[in-house]
Design a protein around this motif. Structure first.
Motif, PDB file in Angstrom:
ATOM      1  N   CYS A   1       0.837  -1.210   0.000  1.00 40.14           N
ATOM      2  CA  CYS A   1       0.000   0.000   0.000  1.00 40.14           C
ATOM      3  C   CYS A   1       0.866   1.252   0.000  1.00 40.14           C
ATOM      4  O   CYS A   1       1.204   1.800   1.058  1.00 40.14           O
ATOM      5  N   LYS A   2       1.239   1.676  -1.191  1.00 42.25           N
ATOM      6  CA  LYS A   2       2.063   2.879  -1.365  1.00 42.25           C
ATOM      7  C   LYS A   2       1.821   3.404  -2.769  1.00 42.25           C
ATOM      8  O   LYS A   2       1.310   2.683  -3.630  1.00 42.25           O
ATOM      9  N   ASP A   3       2.188   4.674  -2.992  1.00 42.22           N
ATOM     10  CA  ASP A   3       2.059   5.198  -4.358  1.00 42.22           C
ATOM     11  C   ASP A   3       3.365   4.981  -5.122  1.00 42.22           C
ATOM     12  O   ASP A   3       4.295   4.336  -4.621  1.00 42.22           O
ATOM     13  N   GLU A   4       3.453   5.539  -6.334  1.00 44.06           N
ATOM     14  CA  GLU A   4       4.629   5.276  -7.165  1.00 44.06           C
ATOM     15  C   GLU A   4       5.903   5.893  -6.601  1.00 44.06           C
ATOM     16  O   GLU A   4       7.004   5.479  -6.954  1.00 44.06           O
ATOM     17  N   ASP A   5       5.747   6.896  -5.699  1.00 41.17           N
ATOM     18  CA  ASP A   5       6.927   7.472  -5.044  1.00 41.17           C
ATOM     19  C   ASP A   5       7.266   6.736  -3.747  1.00 41.17           C
ATOM     20  O   ASP A   5       8.165   7.155  -3.022  1.00 41.17           O
ATOM     21  N   GLY A   6       6.513   5.687  -3.440  1.00 41.57           N
ATOM     22  CA  GLY A   6       6.801   4.910  -2.229  1.00 41.57           C
ATOM     23  C   GLY A   6       6.155   5.467  -0.970  1.00 41.57           C
ATOM     24  O   GLY A   6       6.459   5.007   0.130  1.00 41.57           O
ATOM     25  N   VAL A   7       5.258   6.460  -1.111  1.00 37.68           N
ATOM     26  CA  VAL A   7       4.614   7.031   0.084  1.00 37.68           C
ATOM     27  C   VAL A   7       3.581   6.043   0.632  1.00 37.68           C
ATOM     28  O   VAL A   7       2.625   5.666  -0.053  1.00 37.68           O
ATOM     29  N   LYS A   8       3.808   5.610   1.879  1.00 37.26           N
ATOM     30  CA  LYS A   8       2.994   4.574   2.524  1.00 37.26           C
ATOM     31  C   LYS A   8       1.538   4.999   2.734  1.00 37.26           C
ATOM     32  O   LYS A   8       1.275   6.154   3.078  1.00 37.26           O
ATOM     33  N   GLY A   9       0.640   4.060   2.563  1.00 35.17           N
ATOM     34  CA  GLY A   9      -0.778   4.289   2.824  1.00 35.17           C
ATOM     35  C   GLY A   9      -1.529   4.890   1.652  1.00 35.17           C
ATOM     36  O   GLY A   9      -2.747   4.971   1.676  1.00 35.17           O
ATOM     37  N   ARG A  10      -0.778   5.310   0.607  1.00 32.78           N
ATOM     38  CA  ARG A  10      -1.454   5.929  -0.532  1.00 32.78           C
ATOM     39  C   ARG A  10      -1.841   4.869  -1.563  1.00 32.78           C
ATOM     40  O   ARG A  10      -1.205   4.694  -2.597  1.00 32.78           O
ATOM     41  N   CYS A  11      -2.907   4.124  -1.242  1.00 32.24           N
ATOM     42  CA  CYS A  11      -3.474   3.106  -2.138  1.00 32.24           C
ATOM     43  C   CYS A  11      -4.938   2.985  -1.758  1.00 32.24           C
ATOM     44  O   CYS A  11      -5.384   3.619  -0.795  1.00 32.24           O
ATOM     45  N   VAL A  12      -5.685   2.154  -2.474  1.00 33.95           N
ATOM     46  CA  VAL A  12      -7.130   2.110  -2.224  1.00 33.95           C
ATOM     47  C   VAL A  12      -7.454   1.581  -0.820  1.00 33.95           C
ATOM     48  O   VAL A  12      -8.415   2.040  -0.189  1.00 33.95           O
ATOM     49  N   ALA A  13      -6.623   0.653  -0.295  1.00 34.61           N
ATOM     50  CA  ALA A  13      -6.893   0.147   1.060  1.00 34.61           C
ATOM     51  C   ALA A  13      -6.637   1.245   2.103  1.00 34.61           C
ATOM     52  O   ALA A  13      -7.428   1.424   3.043  1.00 34.61           O
ATOM     53  N   GLY A  14      -5.546   2.004   1.929  1.00 37.28           N
ATOM     54  CA  GLY A  14      -5.249   3.107   2.843  1.00 37.28           C
ATOM     55  C   GLY A  14      -6.326   4.173   2.773  1.00 37.28           C
ATOM     56  O   GLY A  14      -6.709   4.769   3.798  1.00 37.28           O
ATOM     57  N   ALA A  15      -6.834   4.430   1.568  1.00 37.59           N
ATOM     58  CA  ALA A  15      -7.886   5.437   1.395  1.00 37.59           C
ATOM     59  C   ALA A  15      -9.169   5.013   2.103  1.00 37.59           C
ATOM     60  O   ALA A  15      -9.838   5.838   2.744  1.00 37.59           O
ATOM     61  N   ILE A  16      -9.515   3.727   2.011  1.00 40.21           N
ATOM     62  CA  ILE A  16     -10.725   3.238   2.698  1.00 40.21           C
ATOM     63  C   ILE A  16     -10.568   3.411   4.209  1.00 40.21           C
ATOM     64  O   ILE A  16     -11.485   3.884   4.898  1.00 40.21           O
ATOM     65  N   ASN A  17      -9.380   3.078   4.743  1.00 40.12           N
ATOM     66  CA  ASN A  17      -9.143   3.276   6.184  1.00 40.12           C
ATOM     67  C   ASN A  17      -9.248   4.754   6.560  1.00 40.12           C
ATOM     68  O   ASN A  17      -9.873   5.113   7.559  1.00 40.12           O
ATOM     69  N   ASN A  18      -8.644   5.613   5.736  1.00 38.70           N
ATOM     70  CA  ASN A  18      -8.627   7.048   6.034  1.00 38.70           C
ATOM     71  C   ASN A  18     -10.034   7.648   6.023  1.00 38.70           C
ATOM     72  O   ASN A  18     -10.432   8.350   6.970  1.00 38.70           O
ATOM     73  N   TYR A  19     -10.817   7.374   4.971  1.00 38.00           N
ATOM     74  CA  TYR A  19     -12.152   7.983   4.899  1.00 38.00           C
ATOM     75  C   TYR A  19     -13.094   7.364   5.927  1.00 38.00           C
ATOM     76  O   TYR A  19     -14.017   8.025   6.406  1.00 38.00           O
ATOM     77  N   THR A  20     -12.846   6.099   6.294  1.00 32.13           N
ATOM     78  CA  THR A  20     -13.631   5.496   7.384  1.00 32.13           C
ATOM     79  C   THR A  20     -13.359   6.247   8.686  1.00 32.13           C
ATOM     80  O   THR A  20     -14.299   6.611   9.410  1.00 32.13           O
ATOM     81  N   SER A  21     -12.085   6.529   8.991  1.00 35.62           N
ATOM     82  CA  SER A  21     -11.831   7.206  10.270  1.00 35.62           C
ATOM     83  C   SER A  21     -12.328   8.643  10.243  1.00 35.62           C
ATOM     84  O   SER A  21     -12.797   9.148  11.267  1.00 35.62           O
ATOM     85  N   GLN A  22     -12.297   9.297   9.065  1.00 31.81           N
ATOM     86  CA  GLN A  22     -12.914  10.633   8.987  1.00 31.81           C
ATOM     87  C   GLN A  22     -14.420  10.549   9.291  1.00 31.81           C
ATOM     88  O   GLN A  22     -14.957  11.353  10.063  1.00 31.81           O
TER      89      GLN A  22
END
Ligand code: ADE
Ligand code: ZN
Ligand code: ZN
Length: 294
Positions: free
Chosen positions: A104-125
């Motif tokens: 779960c990272k984007d093309e620059d390797g930033v952690k959490g920037r993928c669809v699973a990380g996004a689901i976790n993030n918007y759920t906690s919001q």
């Protein structure tokens, strides 16, 4: 070809050329997202509290209808370029497995920037809904709801959890019957479109009706297991992502090479997988909203 194109005005030629190139896509097509959201909102699936919160958060022009805005996240990927990597997960080529920490990272390797990380993030919001607090930032919960509803759909599209080098099938050229396209688009839209053309005379509403009937019919014994999520967890995207990469290997990539022609045999063996993933997406979106809004 030369003789014909030479007579066309350059602008018209450009428009024709652009129309012939499949656009890179970021999820189920409009109909796929519509189906996931409509299944989630179908009568009785949302709790009273979740239905009320959805109604409260939706813009008034949408009425009570989440499904009309389930492709909104695709419409804003140019306005919000940061949101582009949030629609998918790239996993290591050929491994057919997914883990959050590794993948779960984007093309620059930033952690959490993928669809699973996004689901976790918007759920906690969304968990801050109705609990105003001076210690947490004020989120745009309307956008959070629209992103979450879209991404729960995306993560169920098997090739949205695909291999890195082919970008989830986006670089695999195939023919769908006689049309040139890419494997990714076959799974976003073509299988659904062909099913509508062949089996559902009244279009997408007919298709949704069939899936909804199966959820309370032939699939009813499996549905509780689809809804399961760990005891203290609100969202379970890692389960869905693992299922998707397994289905991508077992069904989407299987037997497909560059320039393969995919037709009846591929369509009829893969349609049941698409049906299942759309139904699971809808059931799990509802279950997640029910857990969020209590
Ligand atoms: N871009 C890169 N990988 C992708 C994927 N799996 N799905 C959609 N877009 C992508
Ligand atoms: Zn998407
Ligand atoms: Zn896609």
């Amino acid at each position: 070809m030369m003789a014909a194109t030479a007579t066309l005005p350059p602008l018209l030629l450009l428009v024709l050329l652009l129309a012939a190139v499949p656009a890179p896509s970021h999820g189920w097509g409009v109909d796929g997202h519509l189906m996931v959201c409509q299944i989630a909102q179908a009568r009785g699936r949302l709790s009273g509290a979740a239905a009320a919160a959805v109604k409260d958060l939706l813009p008034s022009y949408a009425g009570n209808n989440l499904s009309s805005l389930c492709s909104w996240a695709d419409d804003v990927k140019f306005r919000y370029p940061w949101s582009s990597p949030l629609h998918y997960i790239d996993t290591p080529d050929g491994l057919c497995s997914y883990t959050y920490d590794r993948d779960c990272k984007d093309e620059d390797g930033v952690k959490g920037r993928c669809v699973a990380g996004a689901i976790n993030n918007y759920t906690s919001q969304l968990l801050t809904y109705g609990r105003p607090s001076s210690s947490v930032p004020e989120y745009n919960l309307t956008q959070a709801l629209l992103f979450l509803s879209h991404f729960v759909g995306d993560i169920h599209q098997p090739l949205h959890v695909g291999f890195t080098s082919d970008r989830g099938g986006n670089t695999i050229d195939v023919h769908w019957y006689t049309r040139k396209t890419v494997l990714h688009h076959v799974w976003d839209a073509s299988i659904i479109q062909t099913a509508e053309d062949d089996f559902y005379g009244d279009g997408v509403a007919d298709f949704i009706d069939t899936l909804t009937k199966n959820i309370t019919g032939v699939w009813s014994e499996q549905v509780p297991s689809w809804e399961e999520c760990g005891k203290n967890q609100t969202a379970c995207p890692d389960i869905y992502a693992s299922e998707s990469i397994t289905a991508a290997c077992d069904w989407a990539y299987k037997g497909v090479d560059e320039d393969s022609t995919l037709q009846d045999a591929y369509f009829s063996s893969r349609l049941p997988v698409v049906n299942l993933r759309l139904a699971q997406g809808g059931v799990r979106l509802a279950a997640t909203l029910n857990r969020i809004f209590g």
